[in-house]
Design a protein around this motif. Structure first.
Motif, PDB file in Angstrom:
ATOM      1  N   GLY A 108       0.776  -1.041   0.024  1.00  0.00           N
ATOM      2  CA  GLY A 108      -0.095   0.142   0.176  1.00  0.00           C
ATOM      3  C   GLY A 108       0.730   1.111   0.085  1.00  0.00           C
ATOM      4  N   LYS A 112       1.324   4.305  -2.698  1.00  0.00           N
ATOM      5  CA  LYS A 112       1.099   5.781  -2.575  1.00  0.00           C
ATOM      6  C   LYS A 112       2.260   6.565  -3.167  1.00  0.00           C
TER       7      LYS A 112
ATOM      8  N   ILE B  45      -6.935  -6.153   6.528  1.00  0.00           N
ATOM      9  CA  ILE B  45      -5.586  -5.942   6.005  1.00  0.00           C
ATOM     10  C   ILE B  45      -5.589  -5.231   4.640  1.00  0.00           C
ATOM     11  N   GLY B  48      -6.203  -1.805   5.484  1.00  0.00           N
ATOM     12  CA  GLY B  48      -5.050  -1.214   5.827  1.00  0.00           C
ATOM     13  C   GLY B  48      -4.217  -0.926   4.547  1.00  0.00           C
ATOM     14  N   THR B  49      -4.076  -1.586   3.639  1.00  0.00           N
ATOM     15  CA  THR B  49      -3.571  -1.565   2.364  1.00  0.00           C
ATOM     16  C   THR B  49      -4.063  -0.353   1.687  1.00  0.00           C
ATOM     17  N   ILE B  50      -5.328  -0.067   1.480  1.00  0.00           N
ATOM     18  CA  ILE B  50      -5.681   1.064   0.695  1.00  0.00           C
ATOM     19  C   ILE B  50      -5.500   2.179   1.512  1.00  0.00           C
ATOM     20  N   ARG B  51      -5.588   2.329   2.899  1.00  0.00           N
ATOM     21  CA  ARG B  51      -5.334   3.250   3.924  1.00  0.00           C
ATOM     22  C   ARG B  51      -3.948   3.779   3.589  1.00  0.00           C
ATOM     23  N   PHE B  52      -3.002   2.900   3.476  1.00  0.00           N
ATOM     24  CA  PHE B  52      -1.549   3.209   3.640  1.00  0.00           C
ATOM     25  C   PHE B  52      -1.176   3.746   2.022  1.00  0.00           C
ATOM     26  N   SER B  53      -2.000   3.525   1.149  1.00  0.00           N
ATOM     27  CA  SER B  53      -2.178   3.854  -0.328  1.00  0.00           C
ATOM     28  C   SER B  53      -2.786   5.525  -0.376  1.00  0.00           C
ATOM     29  N   GLN B  54      -3.118   6.112   0.549  1.00  0.00           N
ATOM     30  CA  GLN B  54      -3.832   7.151   0.374  1.00  0.00           C
ATOM     31  C   GLN B  54      -3.029   8.443   1.002  1.00  0.00           C
ATOM     32  N   ASN B  55      -2.841   9.497   0.644  1.00  0.00           N
ATOM     33  CA  ASN B  55      -2.095  10.651   1.246  1.00  0.00           C
ATOM     34  C   ASN B  55      -3.081  11.080   2.193  1.00  0.00           C
ATOM     35  N   ASP B  59      -9.756  11.557  10.201  1.00  0.00           N
ATOM     36  CA  ASP B  59      -9.391  11.375  11.732  1.00  0.00           C
ATOM     37  C   ASP B  59     -10.703  10.828  12.327  1.00  0.00           C
ATOM     38  N   LEU B 243      -9.657  -1.388  17.219  1.00  0.00           N
ATOM     39  CA  LEU B 243      -8.536  -0.733  16.793  1.00  0.00           C
ATOM     40  C   LEU B 243      -8.399  -0.220  15.570  1.00  0.00           C
ATOM     41  N   LEU B 247      -9.397   3.798  16.764  1.00  0.00           N
ATOM     42  CA  LEU B 247      -8.271   4.170  17.566  1.00  0.00           C
ATOM     43  C   LEU B 247      -7.074   4.635  16.776  1.00  0.00           C
ATOM     44  N   ILE B 248      -6.891   4.046  15.887  1.00  0.00           N
ATOM     45  CA  ILE B 248      -5.504   4.625  14.926  1.00  0.00           C
ATOM     46  C   ILE B 248      -5.923   4.812  13.678  1.00  0.00           C
TER      47      ILE B 248
END
Lengths: 137, 248
Positions: A108, A112, B45, B48-55, B59, B243, B247-248
């Motif tokens: 991921g 980005k 997961i 999480g992958t998509i979230r990590f790929s976004q700028n 919140d 979680l 939370l995160i």
């Protein structure tokens, strides 16, 4: 009944008051951990803090959640009282998650970075065909 | 301690006894739960992958700040904390029901199963309120130069970064958030809610069987134990949903 008796060689003792006090102790532990997690979550929202500190707090929250999972599975689901053979067939396959999480989150993040550094002009001009004249047959 | 001694000295694989020392149904429940853990794990997961790929990612403290009957008060995480404690408590009443079953205490099993069912229904009611609030709660958002009011759905949500304008009534104006946010939130909490709903159904069946004396006639309350495993698993999954989304 006859069949079931053969499946269980050693029966657990039913247990009395000490079991209830263990349940209560675990409940208190789970509640306290949850309250600490919430405090950290709200702290990240309410207080200005550096990105590094935020990341550190998030890591702590993840570890605390794993502790909660340990107590739920070990005490509430009684996995801790089972035979080691059984515990291992449940827990060992779950280790695959370590790889899944690492690999996919890396993927991921890389996605980005590629998107952020992608330059369309460069991409179009790069593949210049060297022998255009020779294409005609 | 006598059983612990016996465990270490026993040759489990030499034949004549069950190497896992549990009844078939309970072992299969464990394996089902393990496979279900992988299903939930895959969903989380992927999120999480998509979230990590976004700028930019919303919140959770800003998205989940409402509480029933509290109007527009800013109460981040308050309602979801309540939901978490409801689920923890219903997990405790379930383990007490299992314990009562070990002691062949029919009244205890019935009492604690009733509390567990009530806890499950209370959690589902909370989730229904939360979903309704998110879907119908409009927020001003700048879309193609126009200010529009949108709620959180699987196709759009108002949780993007703030726009450089203010509405005429002085409210904040946002921009549309990452499309995946709504889909993952409703998909994963919905799949968890489906597990809670089926768990409540199973627990009601167990309660009826306990009241009818089915387990007393069988001579054991192992069915309560298996239903309990499922119910604790639902609580376990919530730990991670809580979680990852709040939370995160």
């Amino acid at each position: 009944m006859e069949h079931a008796v053969q499946e269980i060689t050693f029966h657990h003792e039913p247990g009395g008051k000490e079991v209830v006090s263990k349940i209560i102790r675990t409940t208190v532990i789970l509640s306290v951990i949850t309250i600490i997690e919430l405090g950290m979550g709200l702290g990240m929202y309410a207080l200005p803090m550096a990105a590094g500190l935020k990341l550190f707090l998030k890591g702590v929250i993840v570890i605390l959640s794993l502790a909660k999972a340990f107590y739920i599975v070990g005490v509430f689901m009684h996995l801790g009282e089972e035979v080691k053979n059984l515990i291992m067939t449940i827990v060992v396959p779950l280790l695959l998650f370590i790889w899944f999480i690492a690999a996919f989150l890396y993927e991921g993040n890389s996605w980005k970075n590629l998107r952020n550094t992608y330059n369309p002009k460069q991409a179009v001009s790069a593949p210049a065909a060297p022998h255009e004249a020779g294409e005609h047959h | 301690m006598a059983t612990a001694q016996a465990h270490t000295e026993t040759k489990w694989w030499s034949g004549g006894k069950s190497p896992f020392n549990v009844e078939y149904g309970k072992l299969m429940m464990w394996y089902f739960l393990m496979s279900d853990a992988f299903t939930f794990g895959a969903f989380l997961i992927s999120y999480g992958t998509i979230r990590f790929s976004q700028n930019y990612w919303p919140d959770p403290n800003e998205v989940f700040n409402a509480f029933p009957l509290a109007g527009h008060a800013n109460l981040p995480l308050a309602f979801v904390s309540l939901m978490t404690f409801i689920l923890i408590v219903s997990s405790v009443t379930m383990v007490l029901a299992v314990h009562a079953g070990h002691n062949m205490d029919k009244k205890g099993v019935i009492k604690w199963m009733i509390w567990t069912v009530i806890g499950g229904i209370a959690f589902l009611a909370c989730q229904a309120w939360e979903w309704t609030h998110l879907i119908t709660g409009d927020h001003a958002v700048m879309i193609n130069g126009q200010i529009e009011n949108i709620g959180t759905t699987v196709t759009m949500n108002p949780w993007g970064p703030a726009a450089n304008v203010a509405a005429h009534d002085g409210h904040h104006v946002g921009t549309p958030g990452p499309v995946a946010f709504g889909g993952y939130f409703f998909g994963i909490t919905g799949f968890h809610g489906f597990h809670v709903a089926s768990g409540v159904g199973i627990n009601i069946v167990m309660l009826i069987m306990a009241i009818n004396g089915t387990f007393e006639r069988k001579g054991h309350y192992w069915m309560i134990e298996k239903a309990g495993l499922y119910w604790h698993f639902v609580d376990l999954v919530w730990v991670f949903v809580f979680l990852c989304f709040y939370l995160i």
